[in-house]
Design a protein around this motif. Structure first.
Motif: not given
Length: 99
Positions: A63-65, A98-99, A43-44, A93-95
Motif C-alpha cells: 500500500d503506497s500510502k 502492512l498486511t 506473503e506475511l 510490527e511494521i509487517a
C-alpha cells in the motif's frame, strides 16, 4: 533450510520443525513436524523476513500510502525500490501493519 535440533526450515509451501530435544534429535534426525502454508502465510513471511534485514521487501503490492507514512515517520526508508526498516526491532510490527 533448517538443520539441527530445534531448527525450522521451509521448502515451497511446507514449513518443517525438527525436534528440539537434542537426545531425541540424535536418535531420529529425520523426524519432523510439517506445516502447510497458504499464500497469505507466505506473503506475511516474506514481509517479516525481508524487513528483519538490510535487503528489505520490494514495493510491488504494498500500500503506497502506508509506505509513505512509514517513510515520513522515519520507521522505514526506500532504497533500490525496496522498503527497508530503519529499526529491525520494529520489523514485525511494521509487517503486521502492512498486511
Amino acid at each position: 533450510m533448517g538443520c539441527g535440533a530445534g531448527a525450522v526450515g521451509r521448502v515451497g509451501k511446507e514449513r518443517f520443525y525438527k525436534q528440539k530435544n537434542v537426545a531425541n534429535y540424535i536418535k531420529d534426525p529425520l523426524k519432523r513436524r510439517i506445516e502447510h502454508l497458504s499464500d497469505e502465510d507466505l506473503e506475511l513471511e516474506r514481509l517479516f523476513l525481508g524487513l528483519r534485514c538490510d535487503l528489505g521487501v520490494g514495493l510491488e503490492g504494498l500500500d503506497s500510502k502506508k509506505v509513505q507514512t512509514l517513510v515520513e515517520e522515519k520507521k522505514c526508508k526506500v532504497s533500490n525500490q525496496r522498503l527497508v526498516a530503519c529499526d529491525f526491532f520494529l520489523a514485525d510490527e511494521i509487517a503486521l501493519w502492512l498486511t
